[in-house]
Design a protein around this motif. Structure first.
Motif, mmCIF file in Angstrom:
data_model
loop_
_atom_site.group_PDB
_atom_site.id
_atom_site.type_symbol
_atom_site.label_atom_id
_atom_site.label_comp_id
_atom_site.label_asym_id
_atom_site.label_seq_id
_atom_site.Cartn_x
_atom_site.Cartn_y
_atom_site.Cartn_z
ATOM 1 N N GLN A 195 9.381 -7.410 -6.032
ATOM 2 C CA GLN A 195 8.157 -7.805 -5.345
ATOM 3 C C GLN A 195 7.859 -6.835 -4.208
ATOM 4 O OE1 GLN A 195 8.544 -11.467 -3.105
ATOM 5 N NE2 GLN A 195 6.422 -12.028 -3.500
ATOM 6 N N ALA A 196 8.880 -6.486 -3.422
ATOM 7 C CA ALA A 196 8.702 -5.552 -2.312
ATOM 8 C C ALA A 196 8.361 -4.150 -2.798
ATOM 9 C CB ALA A 196 9.967 -5.525 -1.450
ATOM 10 N N GLN A 205 13.224 -8.150 -4.575
ATOM 11 C CA GLN A 205 13.250 -6.706 -4.344
ATOM 12 C C GLN A 205 12.161 -6.000 -5.152
ATOM 13 O OE1 GLN A 205 17.116 -4.963 -4.489
ATOM 14 N NE2 GLN A 205 16.365 -2.880 -4.168
ATOM 15 N N HIS A 229 4.916 -3.185 -1.164
ATOM 16 C CA HIS A 229 5.055 -2.564 0.150
ATOM 17 C C HIS A 229 4.384 -1.191 0.185
ATOM 18 C CE1 HIS A 229 6.646 -1.232 3.966
ATOM 19 N NE2 HIS A 229 7.077 -2.461 4.168
#
Length: 197
Positions: free
Chosen positions: A58-59, A56, A63
Motif C-alpha cells: 500500500q505504501a 507495505q 507514497h
C-alpha cells in the motif's frame, strides 16, 4: 502473496469504507475483508483505485517518494493551447508550491461510460480531452493544474497507476490479482550487551 483489487471507482463515491452522511463508499462495491485503498481518488473523480491487504505494498503504491506514475484522462473547458500544454509539462505554480514536470498531450474523445449526472455543457464553450501523467499525489492536483493554466477540469478519470490499467472495467466493477509481497527490510539484530562508558 498479497491481494490487489483494481476497482473502477464511480463518480461521487467516497474513497473510504464508512460514511456518516449517507454518501456511497467503497463498501457499496467491494466486499473483500481486510483490504484498504492504496492512495485516494477524489469524491468527484472516477476510475482506477487500487486496494490491497498488504501495508507495505500500500505504501509503495501510494507514497510520493516512490514516484509511481498515475495517468488521467481529463475533460477540460475550452480548447487547450500548445502554450498551456508546455506549462503543464514544465510544472505549474500552485499555492502549495510548483508541481513536478509531467507528461501532457491532447487526445481524441475517449470511449467512456456515461457519467451520471453528466458534466455541465455550455453551447458557446467547447471542451477537449487531455492525457496527463503525474508522479505526485497532492490534493486535487490535476484539477488545480488545469485551472492554473486557464482550463478548468470538467471530468477526471484515472486510467492507470504504474503498470496497472483500468482496461474494460465498468464503474463499480473490480478484478482481483495476487502479487508477490514486497521485500521487507530486515531489522538489525539488537545486542544485549551494554556499551562501556
Amino acid at each position: 502473496m498479497s491481494t490487489l483489487i483494481l476497482l473502477n471507482k464511480p463518480f461521487q463515491v467516497l474513497c473510504q469504507f464508512r460514511a456518516k452522511d449517507g454518501r456511497k463508499t467503497l463498501a457499496d462495491y467491494v466486499r473483500v475483508p481486510g483490504v484498504y485503498p492504496a492512495g485516494r481518488l477524489d469524491y468527484d473523480s472516477e476510475g482506477l483505485l487500487i486496494l490491497t491487504d498488504d501495508g507495505q505494498l500500500q505504501a509503495q503504491i501510494s507514497h510520493p517518494r516512490h514516484k509511481l506514475p498515475k495517468t488521467y484522462w481529463v475533460q477540460v473547458e475550452g480548447e487547450v493551447s500548445d502554450e498551456a500544454l508546455d506549462l503543464l509539462r514544465a510544472g505549474v505554480s500552485l499555492k502549495d508550491g510548483p508541481t513536478l514536470p509531467c507528461k501532457a498531450r491532447r487526445i481524441e474523445t475517449p470511449q467512456l461510460w456515461p457519467r451520471s449526472p453528466p458534466i455541465r455543457e455550455r453551447a458557446a464553450i467547447p471542451t477537449c480531452w487531455l492525457e496527463l501523467e503525474i508522479t505526485e499525489g497532492r490534493n486535487r492536483q490535476v484539477r488545480r493544474m488545469t485551472a492554473a493554466v486557464g482550463f478548468p477540469t470538467l471530468r477526471l478519470v484515472r486510467i492507470a497507476i504504474g503498470n496497472w490499467r483500468l482496461d474494460n472495467l465498468a464503474p463499480g466493477e473490480y478484478r482481483t490479482e495476487r502479487v508477490h509481497a514486497p521485500q521487507r527490510a530486515r531489522r538489525r539484530p539488537t545486542s544485549s550487551r551494554r556499551k562501556r562508558v
